[in-house]
Design a protein around this motif. Structure first.
Motif, PDB file in Angstrom:
ATOM      1  N   MET A   1      12.913  -2.944 -16.051  1.00 27.56           N
ATOM      2  CA  MET A   1      12.521  -3.404 -14.734  1.00 27.56           C
ATOM      3  C   MET A   1      11.012  -3.340 -14.622  1.00 27.56           C
ATOM      4  O   MET A   1      10.393  -2.347 -14.973  1.00 27.56           O
ATOM      5  N   LEU A   2      10.429  -4.389 -14.119  1.00 27.83           N
ATOM      6  CA  LEU A   2       8.985  -4.442 -13.932  1.00 27.83           C
ATOM      7  C   LEU A   2       8.632  -3.681 -12.680  1.00 27.83           C
ATOM      8  O   LEU A   2       9.180  -3.927 -11.610  1.00 27.83           O
ATOM      9  N   PHE A   3       7.725  -2.726 -12.781  1.00 31.89           N
ATOM     10  CA  PHE A   3       7.243  -2.013 -11.603  1.00 31.89           C
ATOM     11  C   PHE A   3       5.733  -1.991 -11.652  1.00 31.89           C
ATOM     12  O   PHE A   3       5.147  -1.546 -12.628  1.00 31.89           O
ATOM     13  N   GLN A   4       5.138  -2.513 -10.625  1.00 36.93           N
ATOM     14  CA  GLN A   4       3.697  -2.459 -10.508  1.00 36.93           C
ATOM     15  C   GLN A   4       3.398  -1.664  -9.265  1.00 36.93           C
ATOM     16  O   GLN A   4       3.892  -1.975  -8.194  1.00 36.93           O
ATOM     17  N   GLY A   5       2.621  -0.645  -9.409  1.00 36.78           N
ATOM     18  CA  GLY A   5       2.318   0.202  -8.271  1.00 36.78           C
ATOM     19  C   GLY A   5       0.892   0.667  -8.331  1.00 36.78           C
ATOM     20  O   GLY A   5       0.177   0.398  -9.271  1.00 36.78           O
ATOM     21  N   VAL A   6       0.507   1.346  -7.319  1.00 33.24           N
ATOM     22  CA  VAL A   6      -0.836   1.884  -7.230  1.00 33.24           C
ATOM     23  C   VAL A   6      -0.721   3.400  -7.193  1.00 33.24           C
ATOM     24  O   VAL A   6      -0.057   3.955  -6.326  1.00 33.24           O
ATOM     25  N   LEU A   7      -1.354   4.035  -8.139  1.00 31.92           N
ATOM     26  CA  LEU A   7      -1.346   5.497  -8.212  1.00 31.92           C
ATOM     27  C   LEU A   7      -2.557   6.010  -7.463  1.00 31.92           C
ATOM     28  O   LEU A   7      -3.679   5.631  -7.750  1.00 31.92           O
ATOM     29  N   ILE A   8      -2.323   6.848  -6.483  1.00 33.63           N
ATOM     30  CA  ILE A   8      -3.408   7.444  -5.715  1.00 33.63           C
ATOM     31  C   ILE A   8      -3.098   8.933  -5.609  1.00 33.63           C
ATOM     32  O   ILE A   8      -2.140   9.317  -4.969  1.00 33.63           O
ATOM     33  N   GLY A   9      -3.912   9.747  -6.234  1.00 32.72           N
ATOM     34  CA  GLY A   9      -3.647  11.178  -6.200  1.00 32.72           C
ATOM     35  C   GLY A   9      -2.298  11.469  -6.813  1.00 32.72           C
ATOM     36  O   GLY A   9      -2.013  11.072  -7.920  1.00 32.72           O
ATOM     37  N   ALA A  10      -1.451  12.131  -6.072  1.00 34.28           N
ATOM     38  CA  ALA A  10      -0.128  12.488  -6.578  1.00 34.28           C
ATOM     39  C   ALA A  10       0.953  11.608  -5.966  1.00 34.28           C
ATOM     40  O   ALA A  10       2.110  11.959  -5.971  1.00 34.28           O
ATOM     41  N   ILE A  55      -4.602  -0.857   1.864  1.00 31.66           N
ATOM     42  CA  ILE A  55      -5.092  -1.993   2.644  1.00 31.66           C
ATOM     43  C   ILE A  55      -6.602  -2.122   2.487  1.00 31.66           C
ATOM     44  O   ILE A  55      -7.115  -3.225   2.257  1.00 31.66           O
ATOM     45  N   LYS A  56      -7.297  -1.017   2.579  1.00 29.57           N
ATOM     46  CA  LYS A  56      -8.756  -1.019   2.435  1.00 29.57           C
ATOM     47  C   LYS A  56      -9.169  -1.560   1.063  1.00 29.57           C
ATOM     48  O   LYS A  56     -10.092  -2.357   0.940  1.00 29.57           O
ATOM     49  N   ARG A  57      -8.462  -1.150   0.038  1.00 29.73           N
ATOM     50  CA  ARG A  57      -8.803  -1.556  -1.328  1.00 29.73           C
ATOM     51  C   ARG A  57      -8.462  -3.028  -1.608  1.00 29.73           C
ATOM     52  O   ARG A  57      -9.150  -3.690  -2.363  1.00 29.73           O
ATOM     53  N   LYS A  59      -7.923  -5.597   0.765  1.00 26.14           N
ATOM     54  CA  LYS A  59      -8.132  -6.562   1.841  1.00 26.14           C
ATOM     55  C   LYS A  59      -9.003  -7.762   1.463  1.00 26.14           C
ATOM     56  O   LYS A  59      -8.817  -8.840   2.007  1.00 26.14           O
ATOM     57  N   ASN A  60      -9.910  -7.617   0.542  1.00 27.17           N
ATOM     58  CA  ASN A  60     -10.790  -8.730   0.175  1.00 27.17           C
ATOM     59  C   ASN A  60     -10.367  -9.458  -1.091  1.00 27.17           C
ATOM     60  O   ASN A  60     -11.099 -10.313  -1.577  1.00 27.17           O
ATOM     61  N   ARG A  61      -9.204  -9.152  -1.611  1.00 28.11           N
ATOM     62  CA  ARG A  61      -8.729  -9.821  -2.819  1.00 28.11           C
ATOM     63  C   ARG A  61      -8.303 -11.251  -2.479  1.00 28.11           C
ATOM     64  O   ARG A  61      -7.743 -11.501  -1.413  1.00 28.11           O
ATOM     65  N   PRO A  62      -8.524 -12.193  -3.386  1.00 32.74           N
ATOM     66  CA  PRO A  62      -8.200 -13.592  -3.103  1.00 32.74           C
ATOM     67  C   PRO A  62      -6.699 -13.893  -3.052  1.00 32.74           C
ATOM     68  O   PRO A  62      -6.296 -14.929  -2.522  1.00 32.74           O
ATOM     69  N   GLU A  63      -5.867 -12.989  -3.562  1.00 32.16           N
ATOM     70  CA  GLU A  63      -4.428 -13.237  -3.601  1.00 32.16           C
ATOM     71  C   GLU A  63      -3.766 -13.163  -2.229  1.00 32.16           C
ATOM     72  O   GLU A  63      -2.628 -13.567  -2.062  1.00 32.16           O
ATOM     73  N   GLY A  64      -4.441 -12.608  -1.247  1.00 27.59           N
ATOM     74  CA  GLY A  64      -3.861 -12.499   0.091  1.00 27.59           C
ATOM     75  C   GLY A  64      -2.901 -11.336   0.250  1.00 27.59           C
ATOM     76  O   GLY A  64      -1.925 -11.425   0.986  1.00 27.59           O
ATOM     77  N   PHE A  65      -3.188 -10.221  -0.434  1.00 23.58           N
ATOM     78  CA  PHE A  65      -2.322  -9.040  -0.334  1.00 23.58           C
ATOM     79  C   PHE A  65      -2.337  -8.427   1.063  1.00 23.58           C
ATOM     80  O   PHE A  65      -1.422  -7.706   1.434  1.00 23.58           O
ATOM     81  N   VAL A  66      -3.405  -8.694   1.821  1.00 31.53           N
ATOM     82  CA  VAL A  66      -3.534  -8.163   3.178  1.00 31.53           C
ATOM     83  C   VAL A  66      -3.832  -9.327   4.115  1.00 31.53           C
ATOM     84  O   VAL A  66      -4.728 -10.127   3.853  1.00 31.53           O
ATOM     85  N   GLN A  67      -3.059  -9.396   5.193  1.00 31.73           N
ATOM     86  CA  GLN A  67      -3.295 -10.399   6.226  1.00 31.73           C
ATOM     87  C   GLN A  67      -3.167  -9.735   7.579  1.00 31.73           C
ATOM     88  O   GLN A  67      -2.197  -9.013   7.826  1.00 31.73           O
ATOM     89  N   ASN A  68      -4.167  -9.949   8.412  1.00 33.68           N
ATOM     90  CA  ASN A  68      -4.179  -9.341   9.747  1.00 33.68           C
ATOM     91  C   ASN A  68      -4.002  -7.826   9.686  1.00 33.68           C
ATOM     92  O   ASN A  68      -3.306  -7.237  10.506  1.00 33.68           O
ATOM     93  N   LYS A  70      -2.349  -6.031   7.537  1.00 33.18           N
ATOM     94  CA  LYS A  70      -1.055  -5.551   7.038  1.00 33.18           C
ATOM     95  C   LYS A  70      -0.845  -6.001   5.601  1.00 33.18           C
ATOM     96  O   LYS A  70      -1.265  -7.089   5.208  1.00 33.18           O
ATOM     97  N   LEU A  71      -0.156  -5.163   4.822  1.00 32.31           N
ATOM     98  CA  LEU A  71       0.189  -5.526   3.447  1.00 32.31           C
ATOM     99  C   LEU A  71       1.216  -6.650   3.453  1.00 32.31           C
ATOM    100  O   LEU A  71       2.150  -6.645   4.256  1.00 32.31           O
TER     101      LEU A  71
END
Length: 87
Positions: A1-10, A55-57, A59-68, A70-71
């Motif tokens: 299974m493909l899982f893409q996530g963001v690791l932040i701290g623990a 969201i902060k990280r 928000k400016n990506r061209p893919e549109g991960f954040v809109q208004n 929200k993720l």
């Protein structure tokens, strides 16, 4: 299974491909990611904190991960490093 996530701290927030639900794991106590803490009320503040960081990280990506502010789940995106593609 493909899982893409963001690791932040623990903790981990979900990747935005193929998953529209948030997950929160304590990777120190649960390195195999078996106990999702995202629905545990005692961890609501931590989930909100990581969501805001993501969201902060993103928000400016061209893919549109954040809109208004929200993720947005399910946004398509290509590999970030062309060297990882199999030939």
């Amino acid at each position: 299974m493909l899982f893409q996530g963001v690791l932040i701290g623990a903790s981990v927030l979900p990747g935005l491909r193929g998953c529209s639900r948030e997950h929160l794991f304590n990777l120190v106590q649960d390195p195999r990611e078996e106990k999702d803490l995202s629905k545990v009320e005692a961890h609501a503040d931590k989930l909100l904190e990581w969501r805001q960081q993501l969201i902060k990280r993103l928000k400016n990506r061209p893919e549109g991960f954040v809109q208004n502010g929200k993720l947005i789940a399910g946004r398509p995106y290509g590999p970030l490093n062309a060297g990882t593609l199999s030939k």
